[in-house]
Motif scaffolding. Sequence first.
Motif, PDB file in Angstrom:
ATOM      1  N   TYR A  55       0.804  -1.219   0.000  1.00 49.66           N
ATOM      2  CA  TYR A  55       0.000   0.000   0.000  1.00 49.66           C
ATOM      3  C   TYR A  55       0.841   1.275   0.000  1.00 49.66           C
ATOM      4  N   MET A  56       2.140   1.163  -0.212  1.00 54.45           N
ATOM      5  CA  MET A  56       3.005   2.327  -0.089  1.00 54.45           C
ATOM      6  C   MET A  56       2.776   3.294  -1.250  1.00 54.45           C
ATOM      7  N   ALA A  57       2.213   4.469  -0.946  1.00 55.77           N
ATOM      8  CA  ALA A  57       1.893   5.444  -1.982  1.00 55.77           C
ATOM      9  C   ALA A  57       3.144   6.052  -2.614  1.00 55.77           C
ATOM     10  N   ASP A  58       4.297   5.894  -1.940  1.00 50.40           N
ATOM     11  CA  ASP A  58       5.541   6.401  -2.536  1.00 50.40           C
ATOM     12  C   ASP A  58       6.155   5.383  -3.491  1.00 50.40           C
ATOM     13  N   GLY A  59       5.496   4.240  -3.693  1.00 54.16           N
ATOM     14  CA  GLY A  59       6.004   3.223  -4.607  1.00 54.16           C
ATOM     15  C   GLY A  59       7.074   2.338  -4.018  1.00 54.16           C
ATOM     16  N   GLY A  60       7.434   2.557  -2.754  1.00 59.27           N
ATOM     17  CA  GLY A  60       8.507   1.788  -2.144  1.00 59.27           C
ATOM     18  C   GLY A  60       8.102   0.347  -1.850  1.00 59.27           C
ATOM     19  N   ARG A  61       9.084  -0.518  -1.855  1.00 55.05           N
ATOM     20  CA  ARG A  61       8.881  -1.923  -1.511  1.00 55.05           C
ATOM     21  C   ARG A  61       9.867  -2.326  -0.415  1.00 55.05           C
ATOM     22  N   TYR A  62      10.089  -1.398   0.495  1.00 53.47           N
ATOM     23  CA  TYR A  62      11.087  -1.582   1.541  1.00 53.47           C
ATOM     24  C   TYR A  62      10.466  -1.999   2.872  1.00 53.47           C
ATOM     25  N   ARG A  63       9.138  -2.138   2.923  1.00 58.86           N
ATOM     26  CA  ARG A  63       8.484  -2.416   4.193  1.00 58.86           C
ATOM     27  C   ARG A  63       7.703  -3.729   4.132  1.00 58.86           C
ATOM     28  N   GLY A 146      20.234   0.889  -4.065  1.00 59.87           N
ATOM     29  CA  GLY A 146      19.227   1.578  -4.857  1.00 59.87           C
ATOM     30  C   GLY A 146      17.964   1.956  -4.114  1.00 59.87           C
ATOM     31  N   GLU A 147      17.796   1.513  -2.867  1.00 56.88           N
ATOM     32  CA  GLU A 147      16.590   1.887  -2.132  1.00 56.88           C
ATOM     33  C   GLU A 147      16.899   2.074  -0.655  1.00 56.88           C
ATOM     34  N   LEU A 148      16.520   3.227  -0.135  1.00 53.96           N
ATOM     35  CA  LEU A 148      16.646   3.488   1.285  1.00 53.96           C
ATOM     36  C   LEU A 148      15.475   2.837   2.021  1.00 53.96           C
ATOM     37  N   GLY A 149      15.673   2.552   3.285  1.00 53.11           N
ATOM     38  CA  GLY A 149      14.583   2.078   4.123  1.00 53.11           C
ATOM     39  C   GLY A 149      14.004   3.250   4.891  1.00 53.11           C
ATOM     40  N   ARG A 150      12.700   3.388   4.874  1.00 55.21           N
ATOM     41  CA  ARG A 150      12.047   4.538   5.517  1.00 55.21           C
ATOM     42  C   ARG A 150      11.075   4.022   6.576  1.00 55.21           C
ATOM     43  N   PRO A 151      11.496   3.981   7.837  1.00 53.19           N
ATOM     44  CA  PRO A 151      10.605   3.481   8.888  1.00 53.19           C
ATOM     45  C   PRO A 151       9.314   4.280   9.029  1.00 53.19           C
ATOM     46  N   THR A 152       9.387   5.595   8.838  1.00 50.02           N
ATOM     47  CA  THR A 152       8.182   6.433   8.911  1.00 50.02           C
ATOM     48  C   THR A 152       8.156   7.340   7.678  1.00 50.02           C
ATOM     49  N   PRO A 153       7.736   6.794   6.541  1.00 50.62           N
ATOM     50  CA  PRO A 153       7.755   7.597   5.308  1.00 50.62           C
ATOM     51  C   PRO A 153       6.839   8.806   5.355  1.00 50.62           C
ATOM     52  N   GLU A 154       5.876   8.812   6.294  1.00 51.69           N
ATOM     53  CA  GLU A 154       4.984   9.962   6.442  1.00 51.69           C
ATOM     54  C   GLU A 154       5.639  11.102   7.205  1.00 51.69           C
ATOM     55  N   GLY A 155       6.867  10.887   7.724  1.00 49.78           N
ATOM     56  CA  GLY A 155       7.582  11.913   8.461  1.00 49.78           C
ATOM     57  C   GLY A 155       7.147  11.976   9.923  1.00 49.78           C
ATOM     58  N   THR A 213      14.305   8.459  11.176  1.00 50.48           N
ATOM     59  CA  THR A 213      15.015   8.791   9.947  1.00 50.48           C
ATOM     60  C   THR A 213      15.288   7.540   9.114  1.00 50.48           C
ATOM     61  N   GLU A 214      15.636   7.752   7.856  1.00 52.03           N
ATOM     62  CA  GLU A 214      15.919   6.652   6.939  1.00 52.03           C
ATOM     63  C   GLU A 214      17.057   5.775   7.464  1.00 52.03           C
ATOM     64  N   VAL A 218      24.917  -0.732   5.859  1.00 53.40           N
ATOM     65  CA  VAL A 218      26.352  -0.545   6.056  1.00 53.40           C
ATOM     66  C   VAL A 218      27.107  -1.208   4.909  1.00 53.40           C
ATOM     67  N   ASP A 219      26.752  -2.450   4.594  1.00 52.52           N
ATOM     68  CA  ASP A 219      27.298  -3.177   3.452  1.00 52.52           C
ATOM     69  C   ASP A 219      26.149  -3.467   2.503  1.00 52.52           C
ATOM     70  N   PRO A 220      26.026  -2.705   1.400  1.00 51.20           N
ATOM     71  CA  PRO A 220      24.885  -2.881   0.500  1.00 51.20           C
ATOM     72  C   PRO A 220      24.788  -4.264  -0.127  1.00 51.20           C
ATOM     73  N   ALA A 221      25.867  -5.024  -0.094  1.00 46.80           N
ATOM     74  CA  ALA A 221      25.847  -6.361  -0.682  1.00 46.80           C
ATOM     75  C   ALA A 221      25.213  -7.396   0.242  1.00 46.80           C
ATOM     76  N   GLN A 222      24.953  -7.006   1.505  1.00 51.71           N
ATOM     77  CA  GLN A 222      24.397  -7.930   2.490  1.00 51.71           C
ATOM     78  C   GLN A 222      22.985  -7.507   2.896  1.00 51.71           C
ATOM     79  N   PRO A 223      22.152  -8.456   3.325  1.00 50.45           N
ATOM     80  CA  PRO A 223      20.804  -8.088   3.794  1.00 50.45           C
ATOM     81  C   PRO A 223      20.883  -7.065   4.924  1.00 50.45           C
ATOM     82  N   ALA A 224      19.956  -6.130   4.915  1.00 52.71           N
ATOM     83  CA  ALA A 224      19.956  -5.061   5.922  1.00 52.71           C
ATOM     84  C   ALA A 224      18.515  -4.742   6.286  1.00 52.71           C
TER      85      ALA A 224
END
Length: 237
Positions: A55-63, A146-155, A213-214, A218-224
């Motif tokens: 349901y992310m209106a920002d198009g993100g798939r990080y949650r 290529g994608e930041l994680g946003r715990p509270t994308p609504e700010g 905050t986003e 730390v290592d983009p090649a590993q799960p985070a």
Amino acid sequence: MSDTDILTDIALGHELEGAGYARLSGSELFDRLAIQSADWAAFGQSWDDLGPDLYMADGGRYRRRRHATFACEHGGFTRKPHQPHFQSRDYNPLNGDVQRWFDPVGQSTIDNAVMQSIFAFCARSFPLAGRQHVELHQFRIEAGTGELGRPTPEGMHRDGVDWVFVMLVERRNVREGVTRIGTPEGKELGEFTLARPGDAVLIDDHRIMHGVTEIHAVDPAQPAWRDALVLTFVADR
């Protein structure tokens, strides 16, 4: 409960009443709730089985998340039939005014001694009056190339409830993710990081706005990821 626990609960209540929020370290919470390592391990592993938030209106798939609702009365919690999560755009301008259906929280997670202890802790820590509608959210925020994680994308936001409990379950291979606290009038009250398992904050949602905050890998090649538990309480009308 021991006399020490009772005194600590009183001090926590005074802090919550005075400041509008109160923090607990993971070690404090684990000691107060007598959390056992095996129960915590099983509890934390349930975050490995969360479905995507579509349901992310920002198009993100990080949650990723799961959701459950309860009735709380006289300190007892009764699970309600599965239902959607709904917030007004007044409180969630990004994803509000939409009935959002998420996978239900597993019953084994609800029955886990950790969850039952947290229910009891919240029931005695918040000044609850009458029957409460309680929502439980399991969140995993992922970060990667290529994608930041946003715990509270609504700010910075309020949840539109009475009381909120937020607890960190795990941080893996991430940096930042700072919790910020302020007032609805825009006054900044402070910031801190829920950094270790069990670190928690209790919030008076009428008086306090909060945001995180986003997160960055730390290592983009590993799960985070950043795993968190959120409970909200509102008088059941």
